[in-house]
Design a protein around this motif. Sequence first.
Motif, PDB file in Angstrom:
ATOM      1  N   LEU A  50      83.791 130.155  35.174  1.00  0.00           N
ATOM      2  CA  LEU A  50      83.208 128.899  34.691  1.00  0.00           C
ATOM      3  C   LEU A  50      82.366 128.201  35.752  1.00  0.00           C
ATOM      4  CD1 LEU A  50      86.157 127.435  32.591  1.00  0.00           C
ATOM      5  CD2 LEU A  50      83.944 128.171  31.742  1.00  0.00           C
ATOM      6  N   ASP A 405      92.355 120.129  28.332  1.00  0.00           N
ATOM      7  CA  ASP A 405      91.492 119.167  27.652  1.00  0.00           C
ATOM      8  C   ASP A 405      90.417 118.647  28.603  1.00  0.00           C
ATOM      9  OD1 ASP A 405      90.307 117.336  26.096  1.00  0.00           O
ATOM     10  OD2 ASP A 405      92.019 115.995  25.876  1.00  0.00           O
ATOM     11  N   ALA A 406      89.289 119.325  28.604  1.00  0.00           N
ATOM     12  CA  ALA A 406      88.165 118.896  29.449  1.00  0.00           C
ATOM     13  C   ALA A 406      86.867 119.105  28.670  1.00  0.00           C
ATOM     14  CB  ALA A 406      88.148 119.675  30.753  1.00  0.00           C
ATOM     15  N   VAL A 407      86.232 118.024  28.287  1.00  0.00           N
ATOM     16  CA  VAL A 407      84.999 118.140  27.497  1.00  0.00           C
ATOM     17  C   VAL A 407      83.866 118.780  28.292  1.00  0.00           C
ATOM     18  CG1 VAL A 407      85.217 116.427  25.661  1.00  0.00           C
ATOM     19  CG2 VAL A 407      84.638 115.675  27.958  1.00  0.00           C
ATOM     20  N   ILE A 409      84.144 121.169  30.339  1.00  0.00           N
ATOM     21  CA  ILE A 409      84.338 122.626  30.275  1.00  0.00           C
ATOM     22  C   ILE A 409      83.882 123.137  28.903  1.00  0.00           C
ATOM     23  CG2 ILE A 409      86.052 124.489  30.298  1.00  0.00           C
ATOM     24  CD1 ILE A 409      87.597 122.956  32.404  1.00  0.00           C
ATOM     25  N   ASP A 410      84.194 122.387  27.866  1.00  0.00           N
ATOM     26  CA  ASP A 410      83.747 122.784  26.523  1.00  0.00           C
ATOM     27  C   ASP A 410      82.224 122.801  26.445  1.00  0.00           C
ATOM     28  OD1 ASP A 410      86.317 123.023  25.797  1.00  0.00           O
ATOM     29  OD2 ASP A 410      86.376 121.348  24.393  1.00  0.00           O
ATOM     30  N   ARG A 413      81.107 125.852  28.128  1.00  0.00           N
ATOM     31  CA  ARG A 413      81.484 127.109  27.459  1.00  0.00           C
ATOM     32  C   ARG A 413      80.753 127.300  26.133  1.00  0.00           C
ATOM     33  NH1 ARG A 413      86.304 126.148  25.559  1.00  0.00           N
ATOM     34  NH2 ARG A 413      86.575 128.256  24.827  1.00  0.00           N
TER      35      ARG A 413
ATOM     36  N   TYR B 196      90.920 128.454  25.818  1.00  0.00           N
ATOM     37  CA  TYR B 196      90.920 127.014  26.094  1.00  0.00           C
ATOM     38  C   TYR B 196      91.368 126.177  24.893  1.00  0.00           C
ATOM     39  CZ  TYR B 196      89.053 127.677  30.682  1.00  0.00           C
ATOM     40  OH  TYR B 196      88.930 128.044  31.989  1.00  0.00           O
ATOM     41  N   TYR B 203      97.325 116.306  22.034  1.00  0.00           N
ATOM     42  CA  TYR B 203      96.026 116.608  22.640  1.00  0.00           C
ATOM     43  C   TYR B 203      95.342 115.279  22.940  1.00  0.00           C
ATOM     44  CZ  TYR B 203      91.765 119.472  23.052  1.00  0.00           C
ATOM     45  OH  TYR B 203      90.646 120.132  23.509  1.00  0.00           O
ATOM     46  N   SER B 204      95.128 115.010  24.202  1.00  0.00           N
ATOM     47  CA  SER B 204      94.655 113.672  24.589  1.00  0.00           C
ATOM     48  C   SER B 204      93.291 113.328  23.967  1.00  0.00           C
ATOM     49  CB  SER B 204      94.599 113.546  26.108  1.00  0.00           C
ATOM     50  OG  SER B 204      94.011 114.681  26.664  1.00  0.00           O
ATOM     51  N   ARG B 205      92.513 114.342  23.605  1.00  0.00           N
ATOM     52  CA  ARG B 205      91.203 114.055  23.026  1.00  0.00           C
ATOM     53  C   ARG B 205      91.323 113.424  21.631  1.00  0.00           C
ATOM     54  NH1 ARG B 205      87.026 118.865  23.264  1.00  0.00           N
ATOM     55  NH2 ARG B 205      88.051 119.120  25.277  1.00  0.00           N
TER      56      ARG B 205
END
Lengths: 539, 406
Positions: A50, A405-407, A409-410, A413, B196, B203-205
């Motif tokens: 990544l 949960d990491a936007v 990274i999304d 990707r 992922y 889920y915190s989102r």
Amino acid sequence: MNITELTLTIPRQPFERMFAWISRHALVLVLIFLAIISVVSYVHFYQNGLGLAYNDARSHLDIGRRVVEGLKPGLAQLGSVWLPLPHILMIPMIWNDFMWHSGLAGALQSMTSFVATGAVIYMFLRMLGVGLLGRVFGVVVFFLNLNVLYLQSIAMTELLLFFTMTAGVYELTKWHKTDNILALIRAAFWVMLSTLIRYDGWFLLAYCAGLIVFHIWKKRGYRAAEGYFILFCTLGSFGIFLWLLWNQLIFKDALYFAFGPFSAHAQQAQLETAGVLMTKKNLLLSLKIYLYAMVFNSTAYVTILAVVGAVVLWFDKRINPAVRLSTSALCAPFLFNILALYLGHSVLFVQGISGNTWFNVRYGATMIPSLAIFMGYLIDRVKIGRLSLIALYAFVIFFSVANNDAVTIDDARVGSSQKNVSEVSGYLKTHAANEEGFILISAASHDAIIFSSELPMKRFIHEGTGSYWESATTSPDRWARWIVMRTHDDNDLTYKAIRVTNQLSKYTMVAKFPFADVYELKSEYLSTLNTEPTLPKQK
Amino acid sequence: MLPFYLLGNLFGIPQLAAYGATTLVALVNLLLVVLIARRLGAGIIPSFISGFIFLFGTNALTYALTLTQHHWSMLVILLAILTLFKQPGLLRNLFLGLLYGAGLLIDIPNAFILLPLMVYAAGQHLAGIDEGRTVKIKLKLVLIFLLLGFIPLLGAFGWYNKQVTGSATRLAQFIGRSDYPPKPKTTTEKKPPDPYAPTLPFYSRNQLNGLYILLISNERGWLYYSPIVFIGMAGLFLAVKRKETEKIAVVILTMAGLTITMYSSFGDPWGGWSFGPRYLLPATALLSTGIGLAIERWKRSILFGLAFLTIAGYSIYVAAFGAFTTTQVPPKQEAEHLVTFIPYTYAYNQQLIDQNKTGSLVYNLWLNGRVPLTTVVMMYQGIGIVLVSIAYTLACRKRIFKKNDI
């Protein structure tokens, strides 16, 4: 002896000494700890592939590389697309192939900035009179954020921006607190650096200048305010001055960065034509999209408590009103991003609101250091229930980390910030690496292909190679053994240039991929092909 | 539930008895809210108002008349809070441990909701005594009974899991769903699993949307269904300011906060087709304990009185709709895709009442055809509002009922 309880008697002094030692060396411990976390994160994201997923990260690395290697190396390669400081900082390392292709040349500045930002958050909270727990908690909120950990591991500009902006506001607040002119000069220095990283810094400069004028005018009148304003802006806006000068000297237009063909303005104009620049002239949508991006980057729990923390800080009568006001500069990135979206200078897609994709969602991360400071402040001030707030934070972060949960990274990707060019770059790697001849390609469109092919920069003829580009686009068969371009797309400068030469018939399309097609010169023309950089050295 | 079913079966009313068990537990929960409000320092009448509003002014009423785990969960949680007021000791700890285990067996999230309480209970056994040059740390060994009470039920939980999933540590909720009859196999290639993709339920989102749905929205939000809980929250903040109740109030608020945080991160904060924020019911019960304290503190304020009676009246008015009709209100996104649209708020329940459709046994047996359902519901709402108004007036006048000054 009471068998219903265990009793442990411990001398007080060693613990007091230990606590005093920790308090004294907390900043150093924070630095060491963050440095370890930084390296571990980098290795993690490098190993899982990544580290180079962001299209922009590969472009940043290529810009740095072109300064030291290529058909026309030199500082002019810094270009005008992005502000220059991150690329300048790469120069000492980017010459090394490993540092270039691992992304480490760009990531190192992010990693260093990550550690430094953690330290600034700690120092900021200490300056506000926050106790050790609050200070450490602020740093924890910052580093236990997967988006921050990811962005600090890659060759992007965010962490360097976080550091310079937070340091600038820290010094500005310090000046409001102490009236020490040196703090003001340091603030100007850090803000000046931030203006050379991203345009967020330009807004911060204006905001800080406004705060300085307000503070001094109220305290000492107009004349003094004018003096302080000039003092701050002379250094603070020096970077902007240099940038305008650079654009004038290299591109013959001081505002080339703003209105040139590769500017954000030009890109946004295309998006507007395509009907996807929805935030332009829509304040509510701009606010909504940025709020979502911010919350997705930092979690709703952190955002809400940080807002409470900010309110507590701004209404805390124990703190000098001027100091309180100066901390509002921590919100400058928030204001800037909404304004930029509203004016149509910026684009940000949040999945579910602006279609089904992400784009530039990392802009929401710009507020994370500020949120960390406000959270640290709140934890310090809330005496009762402090542990509950920390426990709830631990609950949220545990699931956030466990669920990846990491936007950002999304976005890297599967969002629009990624670009999987492995097919076309793989083709070049396989077919061109051991053959002679140049590759004609537009860096503006295909920097990611150049990077991913792992070929030396001097194998590519692109817009920044001066007479090589002019020659190759006029007589491609003399200079380009391969051409990589999007056929029939005038946005691709290579296609646009050679379309009129009618020389494409001398080439065979050898591969067709989603992002570009590859053409190879027919064998009968190889005898007249230049395979060495024979043109005289260019200025 | 099973004993009630079997008992009812003896008399030919198994369903009524089984459902009645939940109603009975709901009434016990009302009393527990009253007792906790008293312990927190509210007078008798304000405490009773707390309990009354908890049951009749929130969606707790709707779920008191149907077969779900919610009131059983609340029973365990409220009992645990009440037990926490006792001094730490063998029996208390054993009981708390048992309650924790029972909570886990009733609904797995109870293990999270009760955790702050258990941590606090455990912490009560640790004391540091400053002796000048030394610090004496004392740990009461009776702490172990917290675990001893919990272990047998944890064993039962493991045994249950073993029977259902084949492993003592594997939860049934994590083995996925299967279709019956099985779907025909397709020839399309399966996508490789996304490394992922979230693997855990919180889920915190989801939090921002979850908070909106659970607290504000007209689909499920507290603000829309039972805004009275916010007055309870304010009351608990008052309890935080009192030294005697400070710690327990913090524990209660933490448990409520954890419930909100947890379910706002959950993928389905709506709780499927439901009436009001059903997942927040434990938090509703916990926060209701503060209503009495708020009344005690502000009862001399006319403005508060007006606001309280309006909000309480509105909450009772709304709660009645769910109780008389159904819990099956769809989320907005499902309602909008139905062939025949039905409202996704309590407007749906109102529609059913207007059509004289109710699940009320009493109405269907004795009143149907004699009195329109709308009249019965209005009378019920009126009585509820009048009762609260009278109780509030009494609370304002009768200082003798007040236990402690706030």
